[in-house]
Design a protein around this motif. Structure first.
Motif, PDB file in Angstrom:
ATOM      1  N   ALA A  33       0.827  -1.205   0.000  1.00  0.00           N
ATOM      2  CA  ALA A  33       0.000   0.000   0.000  1.00  0.00           C
ATOM      3  C   ALA A  33       0.862   1.256   0.000  1.00  0.00           C
ATOM      4  O   ALA A  33       0.568   2.237  -0.695  1.00  0.00           O
ATOM      5  N   ASN A  34       1.942   1.244   0.782  1.00  0.00           N
ATOM      6  CA  ASN A  34       2.850   2.396   0.828  1.00  0.00           C
ATOM      7  C   ASN A  34       3.508   2.632  -0.535  1.00  0.00           C
ATOM      8  O   ASN A  34       3.615   3.775  -1.001  1.00  0.00           O
ATOM      9  N   LYS A  35       3.974   1.546  -1.156  1.00  0.00           N
ATOM     10  CA  LYS A  35       4.635   1.680  -2.468  1.00  0.00           C
ATOM     11  C   LYS A  35       3.650   2.205  -3.503  1.00  0.00           C
ATOM     12  O   LYS A  35       3.995   3.072  -4.317  1.00  0.00           O
ATOM     13  N   ARG A  36       2.431   1.682  -3.480  1.00  0.00           N
ATOM     14  CA  ARG A  36       1.404   2.159  -4.403  1.00  0.00           C
ATOM     15  C   ARG A  36       1.189   3.658  -4.230  1.00  0.00           C
ATOM     16  O   ARG A  36       1.137   4.417  -5.197  1.00  0.00           O
ATOM     17  N   GLN A  37       1.063   4.092  -2.972  1.00  0.00           N
ATOM     18  CA  GLN A  37       0.818   5.505  -2.686  1.00  0.00           C
ATOM     19  C   GLN A  37       1.971   6.373  -3.184  1.00  0.00           C
ATOM     20  O   GLN A  37       1.759   7.380  -3.862  1.00  0.00           O
ATOM     21  N   LEU A  38       3.189   5.980  -2.856  1.00  0.00           N
ATOM     22  CA  LEU A  38       4.353   6.783  -3.228  1.00  0.00           C
ATOM     23  C   LEU A  38       4.550   6.821  -4.737  1.00  0.00           C
ATOM     24  O   LEU A  38       4.874   7.871  -5.303  1.00  0.00           O
ATOM     25  N   ASP A  39       4.361   5.676  -5.404  1.00  0.00           N
ATOM     26  CA  ASP A  39       4.549   5.626  -6.848  1.00  0.00           C
ATOM     27  C   ASP A  39       3.587   6.572  -7.559  1.00  0.00           C
ATOM     28  O   ASP A  39       3.972   7.302  -8.481  1.00  0.00           O
ATOM     29  N   TYR A  40       2.322   6.543  -7.147  1.00  0.00           N
ATOM     30  CA  TYR A  40       1.338   7.382  -7.824  1.00  0.00           C
ATOM     31  C   TYR A  40       1.484   8.849  -7.455  1.00  0.00           C
ATOM     32  O   TYR A  40       1.305   9.736  -8.301  1.00  0.00           O
ATOM     33  N   GLU A  41       1.802   9.134  -6.185  1.00  0.00           N
ATOM     34  CA  GLU A  41       1.993  10.523  -5.793  1.00  0.00           C
ATOM     35  C   GLU A  41       3.134  11.158  -6.585  1.00  0.00           C
ATOM     36  O   GLU A  41       3.076  12.332  -6.950  1.00  0.00           O
ATOM     37  N   SER A  42       4.183  10.386  -6.850  1.00  0.00           N
ATOM     38  CA  SER A  42       5.326  10.920  -7.587  1.00  0.00           C
ATOM     39  C   SER A  42       4.973  11.230  -9.026  1.00  0.00           C
ATOM     40  O   SER A  42       5.635  12.033  -9.685  1.00  0.00           O
ATOM     41  N   ARG A  43       3.915  10.598  -9.549  1.00  0.00           N
ATOM     42  CA  ARG A  43       3.519  10.822 -10.943  1.00  0.00           C
ATOM     43  C   ARG A  43       2.597  12.033 -11.112  1.00  0.00           C
ATOM     44  O   ARG A  43       2.331  12.474 -12.222  1.00  0.00           O
ATOM     45  N   LEU A  44       2.043  12.506 -10.008  1.00  0.00           N
ATOM     46  CA  LEU A  44       1.095  13.616 -10.086  1.00  0.00           C
ATOM     47  C   LEU A  44       1.792  14.938  -9.822  1.00  0.00           C
ATOM     48  O   LEU A  44       2.578  15.066  -8.885  1.00  0.00           O
ATOM     49  N   LEU A  45       1.506  15.909 -10.628  1.00  0.00           N
ATOM     50  CA  LEU A  45       2.059  17.237 -10.391  1.00  0.00           C
ATOM     51  C   LEU A  45       1.362  17.864  -9.200  1.00  0.00           C
ATOM     52  O   LEU A  45       0.131  17.855  -9.103  1.00  0.00           O
ATOM     53  N   GLU A  46       2.145  18.429  -8.293  1.00  0.00           N
ATOM     54  CA  GLU A  46       1.575  18.989  -7.076  1.00  0.00           C
ATOM     55  C   GLU A  46       0.563  20.089  -7.388  1.00  0.00           C
ATOM     56  O   GLU A  46      -0.456  20.235  -6.713  1.00  0.00           O
ATOM     57  N   GLY A  47       0.801  20.825  -8.437  1.00  0.00           N
ATOM     58  CA  GLY A  47      -0.109  21.924  -8.762  1.00  0.00           C
ATOM     59  C   GLY A  47      -1.460  21.466  -9.248  1.00  0.00           C
ATOM     60  O   GLY A  47      -2.418  22.242  -9.260  1.00  0.00           O
ATOM     61  N   ASN A  48      -1.567  20.202  -9.688  1.00  0.00           N
ATOM     62  CA  ASN A  48      -2.851  19.697 -10.166  1.00  0.00           C
ATOM     63  C   ASN A  48      -3.631  18.965  -9.096  1.00  0.00           C
ATOM     64  O   ASN A  48      -4.715  18.458  -9.363  1.00  0.00           O
ATOM     65  N   ARG A  49      -3.078  18.898  -7.910  1.00  0.00           N
ATOM     66  CA  ARG A  49      -3.730  18.176  -6.816  1.00  0.00           C
ATOM     67  C   ARG A  49      -4.854  19.015  -6.224  1.00  0.00           C
ATOM     68  O   ARG A  49      -4.650  20.166  -5.868  1.00  0.00           O
ATOM     69  N   PRO A  50      -6.077  18.513  -6.086  1.00  0.00           N
ATOM     70  CA  PRO A  50      -7.172  19.280  -5.479  1.00  0.00           C
ATOM     71  C   PRO A  50      -6.886  19.542  -4.000  1.00  0.00           C
ATOM     72  O   PRO A  50      -6.027  18.910  -3.388  1.00  0.00           O
ATOM     73  N   ALA A  51      -7.645  20.453  -3.430  1.00  0.00           N
ATOM     74  CA  ALA A  51      -7.483  20.771  -2.008  1.00  0.00           C
ATOM     75  C   ALA A  51      -7.914  19.585  -1.172  1.00  0.00           C
ATOM     76  O   ALA A  51      -8.854  18.879  -1.518  1.00  0.00           O
ATOM     77  N   PRO A  52      -7.210  19.300  -0.056  1.00  0.00           N
ATOM     78  CA  PRO A  52      -7.588  18.179   0.795  1.00  0.00           C
ATOM     79  C   PRO A  52      -8.910  18.437   1.487  1.00  0.00           C
ATOM     80  O   PRO A  52      -9.414  19.558   1.528  1.00  0.00           O
ATOM     81  N   PHE A  53      -9.451  17.378   2.058  1.00  0.00           N
ATOM     82  CA  PHE A  53     -10.733  17.475   2.753  1.00  0.00           C
ATOM     83  C   PHE A  53     -10.478  18.012   4.158  1.00  0.00           C
ATOM     84  O   PHE A  53     -10.229  17.271   5.092  1.00  0.00           O
ATOM     85  N   ALA A  54     -10.495  19.323   4.304  1.00  0.00           N
ATOM     86  CA  ALA A  54     -10.235  19.951   5.587  1.00  0.00           C
ATOM     87  C   ALA A  54     -11.535  20.414   6.213  1.00  0.00           C
ATOM     88  O   ALA A  54     -12.561  20.514   5.559  1.00  0.00           O
TER      89      ALA A  54
END
Length: 366
Positions: free
Chosen positions: A339-360
């Motif tokens: 699960a950790n590897k899946r998360q890190l692999d996909y996060e690295s592929r996404l541009l930070e600027g295209n990430r929506p705002a978190p659920f705050a």
């Protein structure tokens, strides 16, 4: 919109195959692609699974109903811990019961264990792109299915339910009303909505005319926001659905969300008071009975190869708030690493600027 209204309009609404194709979403691709056997895995959704939605048992509901078959609002407090954060947000959940006519008589229902299991199946079907659609730009998600599909899956997992029971559960999830309040840091926001906000059901006449007819339901906004912001983690759905204890399933998903550094040498520690508060499943008047329920759940986690062993700290074992130290098996550690590897692999592929705002707490829709 009620289920009956949806049924009347079902002929006018488009089915999944008639919906426009969604814009490709890297986040939804991750949600539907698992590291490991996809048949064995599903996703736990960070905020949604922290809410103790299914904590009022059928037995408790019988005790709470008045002479007219009505139930009060079900309210519970819990702590929400966002993923990868040390923040602890006090929260309150309220559920207004669904009012449904059964055998000619209107009665109130709150979601419970049946609805919990059926939602897990719907989520698993949603992760199959043949049955699920996610519109990232509109933050909308749909899943299409038949009652028979859900019945087969539940039967295969040892939780058989009749078609009528499944239909009733879908109605309860559609017609109850969930209210969520966050507190702290001078912030207070509310989310209001059903577990299944909208549904198009298939009448018996439609089914007889076309056995391939499918129900379609809209999934909660919280799902779509979590997918867009990668606020979910994969876990072993096969193990979860093999468990008979509702508390064992709750603990399993809690460990999948929070125990991200799972190790044979670093046990996960949790207080009895935390389990009682955040699960809302320990409702016996006698605390010794509640602690037996915790013990039984932990024993089931051992039997299902999630925990190698557990112990109660000696300093608190005979007190009112025991500390449980949970040591995972190598099987569970491997699941967490995947699960950790899946998360890190996909996060690295996404541009930070295209990430929506978190659920705050301040960004929830009212």
């Amino acid at each position: 919109m009620t289920m009956n209204q949806n049924r009347e309009q079902s002929g006018k609404n488009k089915r999944m195959k008639d919906l426009p194709a969604p814009t490709p979403s890297a986040q939804f691709d991750m949600f539907t692609a698992f590291y490991g056997d996809p048949k064995k895995h599903s996703n736990t959704i960070e905020l949604w699974d922290a809410i103790p939605k299914y904590s009022c048992s059928a037995r408790k509901q019988i005790a709470l109903r008045d002479k007219d078959g009505r139930l009060p609002i079900w309210e519970r407090e819990f702590i929400y811990k966002p993923y990868n954060s040390d923040e602890q947000i006090p929260a309150t959940m309220q559920i207004k019961p669904a009012l449904i006519k059964v055998d000619g008589t209107e009665r109130s229902f709150l979601p419970s264990v049946n609805e919990e299991l059926i939602e897990e199946v719907l989520r698993k079907l949603f992760a199959d792109q043949k049955h699920g659609r996610h519109y990232a730009d509109q933050e909308q998600s749909f899943v299409e299915f038949s009652l028979a599909m859900i019945a087969r899956e539940l039967r295969m997992r040892g939780h058989s339910r009749s078609l009528e029971q499944i239909k009733l559960s879908l109605m309860i999830m559609n017609e109850c009303r969930l209210l969520l309040f966050f507190h702290g840091n001078n912030k207070k926001a509310a989310y209001r909505g059903a577990i299944i906000p909208e549904a198009i059901e298939v009448s018996r006449a439609e089914y007889l005319a076309d056995p391939k007819s499918r129900w379609r339901v809209t999934l909660p906004f919280v799902y779509s926001r979590a997918i867009n912001n990668l606020q979910f983690r994969q876990f072993n759905y096969e193990i979860l659905m093999s468990m008979s204890s509702q508390l064992a399933r709750w603990l399993h998903k809690l460990l999948a969300r929070r125990y991200t550094n799972a190790s044979l040498t670093q046990p996960y520690s949790i207080r009895y008071s935390t389990i009682k508060r955040d699960s809302a499943l320990l409702v016996h008047s006698r605390e010794d009975r509640n602690r037996e329920t915790v013990r039984d759940a932990l024993e089931e986690l051992r039997a299902q190869d999630v925990l190698l062993f557990y112990k109660v700290s000696k300093s608190a074992a005979d007190g009112r708030d025991p500390l449980y130290e949970l040591t995972p098996t190598g099987v569970f550690v491997a699941e967490v690493k995947a699960a950790n590897k899946r998360q890190l692999d996909y996060e690295s592929r996404l541009l930070e600027g295209n990430r929506p705002a978190p659920f705050a707490a301040g960004s929830l829709p009212e």
